[in-house]
Design an enzyme around this catalytic site. Structure first.
Site, PDB file in Angstrom:
ATOM      1  N   ASP A 381       0.812  -1.366  -0.072  1.00  0.00           N
ATOM      2  CA  ASP A 381       0.034  -0.101   0.062  1.00  0.00           C
ATOM      3  C   ASP A 381       0.919   1.336   0.047  1.00  0.00           C
ATOM      4  O   ASP A 381       0.487   2.293  -0.796  1.00  0.00           O
ATOM      5  CB  ASP A 381      -0.812  -0.080   1.195  1.00  0.00           C
ATOM      6  CG  ASP A 381      -1.970  -1.092   1.514  1.00  0.00           C
ATOM      7  OD1 ASP A 381      -2.212  -1.658   0.103  1.00  0.00           O
ATOM      8  OD2 ASP A 381      -2.483  -1.320   2.346  1.00  0.00           O
TER       9      ASP A 381
HETATM   10  P1  NAP Z   1       0.909  -3.944   3.088  1.00  0.00           P
HETATM   11  O1  NAP Z   1       0.098  -3.031   2.331  1.00  0.00           O
HETATM   12  O2  NAP Z   1       0.100  -4.655   4.062  1.00  0.00           O
HETATM   13  O3  NAP Z   1       1.481  -5.124   2.334  1.00  0.00           O
HETATM   14  C1  NAP Z   1       2.332  -5.960   2.743  1.00  0.00           C
HETATM   15  C2  NAP Z   1       2.752  -6.857   1.634  1.00  0.00           C
HETATM   16  O4  NAP Z   1       3.732  -8.083   2.142  1.00  0.00           O
HETATM   17  C3  NAP Z   1       1.557  -7.788   1.222  1.00  0.00           C
HETATM   18  O5  NAP Z   1       1.084  -7.334   0.260  1.00  0.00           O
HETATM   19  C4  NAP Z   1       2.103  -9.408   0.950  1.00  0.00           C
HETATM   20  O6  NAP Z   1       2.110  -9.775  -0.334  1.00  0.00           O
HETATM   21  C5  NAP Z   1       3.594  -9.092   1.340  1.00  0.00           C
HETATM   22  N1  NAP Z   1       4.191 -10.192   2.458  1.00  0.00           N
HETATM   23  C6  NAP Z   1       3.786 -10.693   3.235  1.00  0.00           C
HETATM   24  N2  NAP Z   1       4.439 -11.738   3.906  1.00  0.00           N
HETATM   25  C7  NAP Z   1       5.596 -11.688   3.060  1.00  0.00           C
HETATM   26  C8  NAP Z   1       6.856 -12.326   3.145  1.00  0.00           C
HETATM   27  N3  NAP Z   1       7.047 -13.500   3.921  1.00  0.00           N
HETATM   28  N4  NAP Z   1       7.652 -12.028   2.174  1.00  0.00           N
HETATM   29  C9  NAP Z   1       7.566 -11.251   1.289  1.00  0.00           C
HETATM   30  N5  NAP Z   1       6.533 -10.430   1.211  1.00  0.00           N
HETATM   31  C10 NAP Z   1       5.638 -10.678   2.088  1.00  0.00           C
HETATM   32  O7  NAP Z   1       2.113  -3.279   3.864  1.00  0.00           O
HETATM   33  P2  NAP Z   1       2.723  -1.667   3.892  1.00  0.00           P
HETATM   34  O8  NAP Z   1       2.983  -1.598   2.379  1.00  0.00           O
HETATM   35  O9  NAP Z   1       3.988  -1.973   4.888  1.00  0.00           O
HETATM   36  O10 NAP Z   1       1.567  -0.715   4.406  1.00  0.00           O
HETATM   37  C11 NAP Z   1       1.111  -0.952   5.518  1.00  0.00           C
HETATM   38  C12 NAP Z   1      -0.465  -0.676   5.762  1.00  0.00           C
HETATM   39  O11 NAP Z   1      -0.900  -1.113   6.975  1.00  0.00           O
HETATM   40  C13 NAP Z   1      -0.882   0.417   5.017  1.00  0.00           C
HETATM   41  O12 NAP Z   1      -2.238   0.312   4.326  1.00  0.00           O
HETATM   42  C14 NAP Z   1      -1.014   1.335   6.323  1.00  0.00           C
HETATM   43  O13 NAP Z   1      -2.176   2.183   6.354  1.00  0.00           O
HETATM   44  C15 NAP Z   1      -1.492   0.025   7.314  1.00  0.00           C
HETATM   45  N6  NAP Z   1      -1.554   0.402   8.668  1.00  0.00           N
HETATM   46  C16 NAP Z   1      -0.419   0.755   9.216  1.00  0.00           C
HETATM   47  C17 NAP Z   1      -0.168   0.853  10.742  1.00  0.00           C
HETATM   48  C18 NAP Z   1       1.058   1.373  11.280  1.00  0.00           C
HETATM   49  O14 NAP Z   1       1.196   1.828  12.202  1.00  0.00           O
HETATM   50  N7  NAP Z   1       2.145   0.920  10.587  1.00  0.00           N
HETATM   51  C19 NAP Z   1      -1.315   0.867  11.649  1.00  0.00           C
HETATM   52  C20 NAP Z   1      -2.597   0.354  10.753  1.00  0.00           C
HETATM   53  C21 NAP Z   1      -2.657   0.134   9.399  1.00  0.00           C
HETATM   54  P3  NAP Z   1       2.070 -11.362  -0.351  1.00  0.00           P
HETATM   55  O15 NAP Z   1       1.276 -12.006   0.314  1.00  0.00           O
HETATM   56  O16 NAP Z   1       2.203 -11.380  -1.838  1.00  0.00           O
HETATM   57  O17 NAP Z   1       3.626 -11.789  -0.223  1.00  0.00           O
END
Ligand code: NAP
Length: 457
Positions: A381
């Site tokens: 994301d």
């Molecule tokens: P993300 O959008 O959740 O994407 C994570 C990606 O990691 C997934 O698409 C997944 O794809 C991949 N993944 C999972 N396990 C893996 C592995 N073992 N090896 C390689 N890839 C792997 O993560 P992000 O880009 O870090 O974004 C964070 C999201 O969380 C945002 O939407 C944010 O708003 C939300 N959020 C964050 C917080 C905070 O405080 N940080 C709090 C609440 C919400 P595959 O399954 O294809 O591997």
């Protein structure tokens, strides 16, 4: 003695403030934790000194039990479970505040301001207790992490909260009606459960920050009720920092509080799973290694998948291998990458990646256009260009890492599955993007195997 206790409290309060300041940067965070511990030790000692007569056996027993439970948790809890561990701490803190409030209510008749503070303390304490337990259960997946919704849910919750509040006012006006108190406490407890039902597991970190602020406010009210100035200060610090943190998280996700609390975010994932299949280009570890070693600047954009794969130490090895070859490697840190604030900083710091190589989003975004390779590892994301232009996207308006502006983009993830927001990422379909399908740790290990061979070549 009273003077000495006041001085101890002032030092303790100053240490709590310094703790918050020092926790702002990975360089001083350790010092911050230490200052907080000393501050708390002083606070407890000062409070015991202020009460010349107290039942030390109970206090000692509580300290021993707390230590026996807390110390092992600190060692066995994996980094990815920190959000649920934090929720557990809030549940314990809030329950303590609620029970102290209950005891004070029954101990002797209270009136006026003290009673108002007691009612606020118990209302927030009980709802934060069950709310935090729910958050913990959803994060640990012992409870279903998807939002649970039903018709008129917000109305039901609103009526429940208004009733609890109404009973609280009743108690303030007629404190002799003590039979109301259990109903008031019961409704507050139930409200904590129902409030959390429609919130998806992935939104829990933001909700936990908010519950943190409720627990802080409850402790602050307890400080007024018990006439303890340090508790007022510590509670206010806790309450305001929790609130500020949740505001920062909402801003970084471009979502409002109401959307997080009542938006049932996370149901979208079902829709995304059915997204149409488009063509992407993929590459092998060997090709990825060749591209990386030919680059002069590489920016790594880590995300949640890095934490899941626990790939930080392998990433460190990759950083070392590339740096040795004269490649300039930096890390782009998005404020909400991962699942808790500072998630990426903590992981990368654990692997001893130099702090000056971690660059915050606003400072690094301008560098992508001149960068040879943007290597996205387990992030989704936070790199999705749709956030910039697609008004129908649930993440529209969320600030993102501009990885798509780099000359070449490589993305390590296991599949085309969406991330937290449950939506497809158009980054993957760009001509300049190469998908490196695999687990973040395993794929990085494969790239590393290719790199030394080339160094000698
Ligand atoms: P993300 O959008 O959740 O994407 C994570 C990606 O990691 C997934 O698409 C997944 O794809 C991949 N993944 C999972 N396990 C893996 C592995 N073992 N090896 C390689 N890839 C792997 O993560 P992000 O880009 O870090 O974004 C964070 C999201 O969380 C945002 O939407 C944010 O708003 C939300 N959020 C964050 C917080 C905070 O405080 N940080 C709090 C609440 C919400 P595959 O399954 O294809 O591997």
């Amino acid at each position: 003695m009273a003077h000495l206790v006041n001085y101890i409290y002032i030092v303790s309060a100053a240490l709590f403030i310094l703790t918050l300041k020092w926790m702002n940067s990975p360089v001083t965070a350790r010092r911050g934790v230490f200052a907080g511990e000393i501050g708390m030790l002083l606070a407890v000692s000062g409070t015991l000194m202020a009460h010349e007569v107290f039942n030390w056996q109970w206090i000692l027993a509580a300290m021993l039990i707390g230590t026996a439970v807390g110390v092992p948790i600190a060692y066995i809890m994996p980094m990815t479970a920190v959000p649920q561990r934090t929720a557990m701490s809030h549940a314990c803190g809030a329950l303590a505040a609620a029970l102290v409030g209950t005891a004070e209510f029954y101990r002797e008749p209270q009136h006026g301001f003290v009673l108002v503070a007691l009612i606020i303390e118990t209302l927030l304490g009980f709802l934060t207790f069950t709310g935090s337990l729910m958050a913990m259960g959803k994060l640990q997946e012992v409870l279903p992490s998807r939002p649970i919704t039903y018709r008129n849910q917000n109305l039901v919750n609103g009526i429940l909260f208004a009733t609890a509040l109404g009973l609280g006012v009743w108690l303030i006006l007629t404190p002799s009606d003590t039979w109301i108190f259990p109903i008031f406490a019961g409704l507050s407890t139930l409200f904590g459960i129902l409030l959390l039902l429609p919130i998806g597991g992935a939104d829990m970190p933001t909700v936990i920050a908010l519950l943190n602020s409720y627990a802080g406010l409850s402790a602050c009210a307890m400080g007024f009720a018990l006439d303890n100035k340090l508790l007022v200060i510590a509670g206010a610090l806790d309450g305001s920092s929790g609130l500020i943190l949740s505001i920062i998280m909402c801003k970084a996700m471009n979502r409002s509080f109401t959307n997080v609390l009542f938006g049932a975010f996370g149901q979208l994932q079902v829709k995304a799973a059915k997204a149409e299949q488009k063509a992407v280009r993929s590459a092998s570890p060997e090709e990825a290694a060749a591209i990386l070693e030919a680059a002069s600047t590489v920016i790594i954009a880590p995300g949640y998948g890095l934490a899941v794969a626990q790939a930080q130490h392998k990433i460190r090895e990759l950083f070392d291998a590339l740096t040795r070859r004269g490649v300039d490697v930096k890390f782009a840190i998005h404020p909400v990458a991962g699942r808790m604030p500072g998630h990426m900083n903590v992981l990368l710091a654990e692997a001893d990646i130099p702090y000056d190589r971690l660059v915050e989003m606003d400072n690094i975004n301008g560098e992508f256009a001149q960068c040879d390779v943007a290597l996205v590892i387990g992030a989704n994301d936070v790199t999705n260009p749709a956030a910039r232009h697609d008004q129908s996207s649930p993440i529209y308006g969320m600030p993102i890492l501009d990885v798509d502006k780099a000359h070449t983009v490589m993305v390590i993830k296991r599949s085309m599955s969406p991330g937290f927001a449950g939506i497809d990422n158009e980054l993957y379909y760009l001509d300049k993007t190469l998908m490196l399908f695999g687990d973040a740790k395993a794929f990085t290990t494969e790239i590393l195997k290719e790199l030394p061979a080339r160094v000698g070549a």
